[in-house]
Design a protein around this motif. Structure first.
Motif, mmCIF file in Angstrom:
data_model
loop_
_atom_site.group_PDB
_atom_site.id
_atom_site.type_symbol
_atom_site.label_atom_id
_atom_site.label_comp_id
_atom_site.label_asym_id
_atom_site.label_seq_id
_atom_site.Cartn_x
_atom_site.Cartn_y
_atom_site.Cartn_z
ATOM 1 N N LEU A 158 0.855 -1.188 0.000
ATOM 2 C CA LEU A 158 0.000 0.000 0.000
ATOM 3 C C LEU A 158 0.891 1.238 0.000
ATOM 4 O O LEU A 158 1.756 1.394 0.870
ATOM 5 C CB LEU A 158 -0.895 0.008 1.245
ATOM 6 N N LEU A 159 0.706 2.120 -0.980
ATOM 7 C CA LEU A 159 1.507 3.338 -1.073
ATOM 8 C C LEU A 159 0.587 4.537 -0.868
ATOM 9 O O LEU A 159 -0.340 4.751 -1.657
ATOM 10 C CB LEU A 159 2.210 3.424 -2.438
ATOM 11 N N ILE A 160 0.856 5.315 0.177
ATOM 12 C CA ILE A 160 -0.013 6.468 0.481
ATOM 13 C C ILE A 160 0.558 7.699 -0.208
ATOM 14 O O ILE A 160 1.677 8.126 0.087
ATOM 15 C CB ILE A 160 -0.119 6.696 1.993
ATOM 16 N N GLY A 161 -0.218 8.310 -1.099
ATOM 17 C CA GLY A 161 0.234 9.457 -1.887
ATOM 18 C C GLY A 161 0.501 9.012 -3.311
ATOM 19 O O GLY A 161 1.132 7.975 -3.526
ATOM 20 N N GLY A 162 0.014 9.815 -4.261
ATOM 21 C CA GLY A 162 0.158 9.412 -5.674
ATOM 22 C C GLY A 162 1.173 10.261 -6.405
ATOM 23 O O GLY A 162 0.993 10.593 -7.569
ATOM 24 N N GLY A 163 2.277 10.620 -5.738
ATOM 25 C CA GLY A 163 3.292 11.479 -6.362
ATOM 26 C C GLY A 163 4.479 10.693 -6.895
ATOM 27 O O GLY A 163 4.414 9.471 -7.109
ATOM 28 N N THR A 164 5.578 11.420 -7.054
ATOM 29 C CA THR A 164 6.779 10.864 -7.685
ATOM 30 C C THR A 164 7.376 9.717 -6.867
ATOM 31 O O THR A 164 7.756 8.680 -7.416
ATOM 32 C CB THR A 164 7.821 11.987 -7.851
ATOM 33 N N ALA A 165 7.468 9.898 -5.543
ATOM 34 C CA ALA A 165 8.100 8.878 -4.707
ATOM 35 C C ALA A 165 7.296 7.580 -4.740
ATOM 36 O O ALA A 165 7.864 6.482 -4.857
ATOM 37 C CB ALA A 165 8.244 9.397 -3.273
ATOM 38 N N SER A 166 5.978 7.704 -4.660
ATOM 39 C CA SER A 166 5.132 6.502 -4.699
ATOM 40 C C SER A 166 5.278 5.788 -6.031
ATOM 41 O O SER A 166 5.409 4.561 -6.082
ATOM 42 C CB SER A 166 3.658 6.871 -4.511
ATOM 43 N N PHE A 167 5.258 6.576 -7.107
ATOM 44 C CA PHE A 167 5.346 5.942 -8.419
ATOM 45 C C PHE A 167 6.685 5.210 -8.571
ATOM 46 O O PHE A 167 6.732 4.079 -9.062
ATOM 47 C CB PHE A 167 5.150 6.955 -9.547
ATOM 48 N N ALA A 168 7.778 5.857 -8.107
ATOM 49 C CA ALA A 168 9.102 5.227 -8.203
ATOM 50 C C ALA A 168 9.129 3.939 -7.376
ATOM 51 O O ALA A 168 9.716 2.933 -7.792
ATOM 52 C CB ALA A 168 10.175 6.191 -7.725
ATOM 53 N N ALA A 169 8.496 3.974 -6.211
ATOM 54 C CA ALA A 169 8.458 2.775 -5.359
ATOM 55 C C ALA A 169 7.685 1.656 -6.052
ATOM 56 O O ALA A 169 8.124 0.498 -6.065
ATOM 57 C CB ALA A 169 7.829 3.116 -4.018
ATOM 58 N N ALA A 170 6.551 2.016 -6.646
ATOM 59 C CA ALA A 170 5.722 1.002 -7.332
ATOM 60 C C ALA A 170 6.541 0.331 -8.433
ATOM 61 O O ALA A 170 6.523 -0.899 -8.580
ATOM 62 C CB ALA A 170 4.475 1.652 -7.917
ATOM 63 N N ARG A 474 16.517 16.340 5.087
ATOM 64 C CA ARG A 474 15.227 16.190 4.384
ATOM 65 C C ARG A 474 15.391 16.920 3.058
ATOM 66 O O ARG A 474 15.942 18.022 3.028
ATOM 67 C CB ARG A 474 14.076 16.786 5.193
ATOM 68 N N VAL A 475 14.994 16.307 1.981
ATOM 69 C CA VAL A 475 15.242 16.870 0.648
ATOM 70 C C VAL A 475 13.917 17.002 -0.107
ATOM 71 O O VAL A 475 13.128 16.061 -0.140
ATOM 72 C CB VAL A 475 16.210 15.949 -0.145
ATOM 73 N N GLU A 476 13.722 18.181 -0.696
ATOM 74 C CA GLU A 476 12.460 18.422 -1.437
ATOM 75 C C GLU A 476 12.741 18.531 -2.923
ATOM 76 O O GLU A 476 12.673 19.621 -3.489
ATOM 77 C CB GLU A 476 11.807 19.721 -0.947
ATOM 78 N N HIS A 477 13.150 17.432 -3.531
ATOM 79 C CA HIS A 477 13.457 17.484 -4.966
ATOM 80 C C HIS A 477 12.987 16.234 -5.687
ATOM 81 O O HIS A 477 12.900 15.154 -5.107
ATOM 82 C CB HIS A 477 14.960 17.661 -5.184
ATOM 83 N N HIS A 478 12.731 16.456 -6.978
ATOM 84 C CA HIS A 478 12.216 15.380 -7.830
ATOM 85 C C HIS A 478 13.110 14.139 -7.813
ATOM 86 O O HIS A 478 12.637 13.027 -7.596
ATOM 87 C CB HIS A 478 12.091 15.930 -9.262
ATOM 88 N N ASP A 479 14.388 14.354 -8.045
ATOM 89 C CA ASP A 479 15.273 13.193 -8.148
ATOM 90 C C ASP A 479 15.379 12.455 -6.811
ATOM 91 O O ASP A 479 15.495 11.229 -6.788
ATOM 92 C CB ASP A 479 16.662 13.638 -8.629
ATOM 93 N N HIS A 480 15.320 13.217 -5.724
ATOM 94 C CA HIS A 480 15.330 12.556 -4.423
ATOM 95 C C HIS A 480 14.066 11.704 -4.255
ATOM 96 O O HIS A 480 14.125 10.592 -3.708
ATOM 97 C CB HIS A 480 15.414 13.580 -3.291
ATOM 98 N N ALA A 481 12.943 12.244 -4.740
ATOM 99 C CA ALA A 481 11.697 11.460 -4.663
ATOM 100 C C ALA A 481 11.857 10.169 -5.459
ATOM 101 O O ALA A 481 11.436 9.095 -5.010
ATOM 102 C CB ALA A 481 10.525 12.282 -5.185
ATOM 103 N N VAL A 482 12.516 10.262 -6.621
ATOM 104 C CA VAL A 482 12.732 9.060 -7.446
ATOM 105 C C VAL A 482 13.667 8.088 -6.722
ATOM 106 O O VAL A 482 13.353 6.899 -6.562
ATOM 107 C CB VAL A 482 13.336 9.442 -8.827
ATOM 108 N N VAL A 483 14.782 8.633 -6.241
ATOM 109 C CA VAL A 483 15.811 7.771 -5.639
ATOM 110 C C VAL A 483 15.315 7.143 -4.331
ATOM 111 O O VAL A 483 15.478 5.935 -4.102
ATOM 112 C CB VAL A 483 17.103 8.594 -5.405
ATOM 113 N N SER A 484 14.692 7.962 -3.484
ATOM 114 C CA SER A 484 14.235 7.427 -2.193
ATOM 115 C C SER A 484 13.048 6.479 -2.388
ATOM 116 O O SER A 484 12.946 5.451 -1.707
ATOM 117 C CB SER A 484 13.885 8.557 -1.221
ATOM 118 N N GLY A 485 12.175 6.819 -3.338
ATOM 119 C CA GLY A 485 11.041 5.926 -3.627
ATOM 120 C C GLY A 485 11.537 4.583 -4.133
ATOM 121 O O GLY A 485 11.056 3.527 -3.718
ATOM 122 N N ARG A 486 12.529 4.645 -5.002
ATOM 123 C CA ARG A 486 13.082 3.406 -5.557
ATOM 124 C C ARG A 486 13.724 2.560 -4.459
ATOM 125 O O ARG A 486 13.526 1.345 -4.390
ATOM 126 C CB ARG A 486 14.112 3.774 -6.616
#
Ligand SMILES: Cc1cc2nc3c(=O)[nH]c(=O)nc-3n(C[C@H](O)[C@H](O)[C@H](O)COP(=O)(O)OP(=O)(O)OC[C@H]3O[C@@H](n4cnc5c(N)ncnc54)[C@H](O)[C@@H]3O)c2cc1C
Length: 637
Positions: A158-170, A474-486
């Motif tokens: 279950l991934l809460i939030g439909g943003g970049t980090a969730s998508f990368a995790a999925a 704490r980082v507020e950036h797109h690539d961090h969302a990708v990397v941390s989600g992954r």
């Protein structure tokens, strides 16, 4: 519950009414039967007397006496038999009728009971829908029954939030476990999309329908959508648990409002409960406003945009075509990008664009002062009136205009405000979940594996994580969302890996000037900058053309992050002057902590991030940073 009780009482009243009616019906049946009996008796007597009175031609009294007595006797006997039979029949009919009625009453009651339960559930469901609150006392049953028929009540991921980090995790969960079933819950109405183009490329689109299509031309000219995947990529949520090879589902327009980390389950705003095996919190952040705007009342707040979502892009696009002046408050990436985008639009349409912030130059919290000033000149050349050292004291609405009063007495009149003054990590679930928040950086506190509790991870803007190289961040950036989600996706499928891959970020002030950065880039740290003359090749546009990608972190996704041999190239030992006058065409800025490089900005230098990453990873002290700068080939024509 009021609604529910009223309807139950109504049903009880109706039930009581039908019982009374049944009782009355019963009594009237009894009466009717008794009445029929009496009526038949009186009819018989009447006939008897008529016969006894004798019509004309009846036998005379003397001669026919015995015959008359016999006839009367037989008639009486016949009548008696008739009466007896009738009474017996009526009695049987009476019994049959009463037993039917009583059995009918039981069925009726059962029916009423069933209707009542359904109606009660309906009422509770309606109430949950309107208030968004589930009464805890009734929650277990009602939530269960309120579950939309086909929605899974249990999901493995279950991934809460439909943003970049969730998508990368999925994506990473599915890469490691191809049969995985992943449910993303998003309170936005759109499928997962990337936010960076909302303040960049979309504004430069020539398509008149860009707000609907949300397609944009990358700086390299290739067209693409801001959505990570088309709708056909996703499995409808109701089929997630049955579809053969699993997949990714997105439940849009639903918010997770409660989280029970001990029971491994969440509650949505419509009361639905979903349990999970592994859960990711990737709730991003909420744009901050200014206290002066919040205090100013509705006339001001309704003329203020806090920019984050597709809907904000759509509304600001419309506003910028209909008003005469827009003021952007904030000098960071978002404010500066929007200022450039709107400034360019304004040059064609006559829209006045003002940008104001407390720092002495654009992106003053990140860039060293000289570079920040240079950037402000660049923003000015885009047609933006930039007000430096501007601290907002108050805002009011008068005579059809917003009046912004600055602390130093300056005043600005404008039609609309865009407040780009930072982000508050979205930690609404911390309380119900009992998760720890970080007092310094904000966000959910997680360990180096981005884990908050057993089976619960956090990624993206909302995570305050332990970077084993640079400490807590704490980082507020797109690539961090990708990397941390992954990374979370990998850890949710058992990898148990720590955070090691330094994410990068970038900002483009239009297609000609941009930069990429990594590590801790804070203008409060000492910096060393090495610059060279830029050529036509050194623009975000050309970088995108060469790499074939528009979103920089995607090139990050394909590279391995492994740069084993970082040595200055022999050919570049001739070192050009570190800058030419005030023309910071392209260059490298090193950020130092205890003489160690902890952050790097590559100014108009693109696709060299692996080298920067390696320097930070090594964490060595460098006696001559000019030498280190040569690694980036900045003097290449
Ligand atoms: C306009 C703009 C431009 C940007 N440009 C750049 C850039 O050039 N470079 C760069 O590096 N970064 C950029 N960023 C930052 C980058 O987009 C973010 O860092 C990134 O989106 C963070 O991803 P996330 O998944 O953590 O959060 P988000 O993308 O914000 O996703 C979180 C999602 O969770 C939803 N949500 C929150 N709570 C709940 C809940 N309880 N239940 C269900 N859903 C919930 C939110 O509505 C949201 O959809 C930009 C951001 C914006 C807004």
């Amino acid at each position: 519950m009021a609604l529910c009780r009223v309807s139950v009482l109504g049903l009880r009243a109706a039930r009581g009414g039908s019982q009374i009616r049944q009782r009355l019906r019963l009594r009237s049946t009894e009466k009717k039967l008794a009445g029929d009996f009496l009526h038949q008796q009186s009819l018989f007597s009447h006939q008897t007397f008529r016969n006894a009175g004798g019509p004309a031609g009846a036998p005379g009294p003397g001669t026919n006496h015995s015959l008359y007595a016999a006839i009367v006797g037989v008639s009486a006997l016949g009548a008696g038999i008739y009466v007896y039979r009738t009474v017996q029949r009526d009695k049987a009919r009476f019994c049959e009728r009463t037993s039917y009625l009583s059995s009918r009453r039981e069925t009726d009651l059962k029916e009423v009971k069933v209707t009542e339960t359904v109606d009660e559930k309906k009422a509770v469901k309606e109430e949950v829908k309107t208030t968004g609150i589930v009464d805890d006392k009734t929650a277990p049953q009602t939530v269960e029954s309120a579950l939309p028929e086909q929605l899974p009540s249990h999901v493995p991921f279950l991934l809460i939030g439909g943003g970049t980090a969730s998508f990368a995790a999925a994506r990473s969960i599915r890469a490691r476990d191809p049969g995985a079933r992943v449910l993303i819950v998003s309170d936005e109405s759109e499928l997962p999309y990337m936010r960076p183009p909302l303040s960049k490329e979309l504004w430069f689109s020539e398509d008149a329908h860009v707000t609907e299509t949300l397609r944009f031309k990358q700086w390299n000219g290739k067209e693409r959508s801001i959505f990570f995947q088309p709708p056909s990529f996703y499995v409808p949520p109701e089929q997630l648990m049955s579809v053969e090879n699993g997949g990714v589902s997105v439940l849009t327009g639903k918010k997770v409002v409660h989280m029970d980390v001990r029971e491994n389950k969440v509650k949505l705003d419509d009361g639905t409960q979903i349990s999970y095996e592994k859960c990711l919190i990737a709730t991003g952040g909420i744009p901050r406003s200014l206290p002066a705007i919040e205090r100013a009342g509705e006339e001001v707040t309704k003329r203020t945009t806090l920019f984050r979502r597709i809907s904000d892009f759509r509304s600001l696009e419309e506003i910028s075509s209909s008003v005469g002046s827009i003021t952007i408050i904030g000098g960071g990436f978002l404010g500066s990008e929007l200022a450039c985008a709107l400034g360019r639009k304004g040059r064609q349409t006559g829209l006045e664009v003002i940008q104001m912030f407390p720092e002495s130059g654009n992106m003053g919290k990140v860039l060293p002062e000289y570079l920040s000033h240079w950037t402000t000149e660049k923003v000015g050349r885009e047609g933006v009136n930039v007000l430096l050292d501007a601290v907002v004291k108050s805002v009011n609405y008068q005579n059809g205009k917003l009046h912004i009063h600055l602390k130093d007495g300056r005043q600005v009149q404008t039609d609309h405000i865009v407040a780009a003054v930072g982000l508050e990590p979205n930690t609404e679930l911390a309380k119900s979940a009992g998760l720890e928040l970080d007092g310094d950086f904000g966000g959910y506190r997680v360990n180096a594996e981005l884990q908050a509790r057993n089976n619960v991870w956090v990624a993206g803007d909302a995570a305050c994580f332990y970077d084993i190289k640079l400490g807590r961040r704490r980082v507020e950036h797109h690539d961090h969302a990708v990397v941390s989600g992954r990374l979370v996706g990998e850890n949710m499928t058992g990898a148990a890996k720590p955070y090691w891959h330094q994410s990068m970020f970038w900002s483009d002030l239009g297609p000609e000037v941009g930069y990429e950065a990594i590590g801790i880039v804070d203008s409060a740290l000492p910096t060393v900058g090495v610059f060279a003359k830029a050529t036509e090749k050194d623009t975000p546009k050309r970088a995108a053309e060469e790499s074939g990608t528009g979103i920089r972190s995607e090139s990050e996704v394909t590279e391995t992050g492994q740069v084993d041999d970082v040595k200055p190239p022999a050919s570049s030992l001739d070192f050009a002057p570190s800058q030419q006058g005030d023309n910071y065409g392209k260059g490298v800025v090193f950020y130092l902590r205890d003489n160690v490089v902890v952050g790097i900005v590559l100014w108009n230098i693109f696709n060299r991030m692996p080298i920067a990453r390696k320097i930070i990873k090594d964490g060595e002290q460098h006696s001559d940073l000019n030498e280190v700068a040569k690694l980036f080939n900045i003097h290449e024509e």
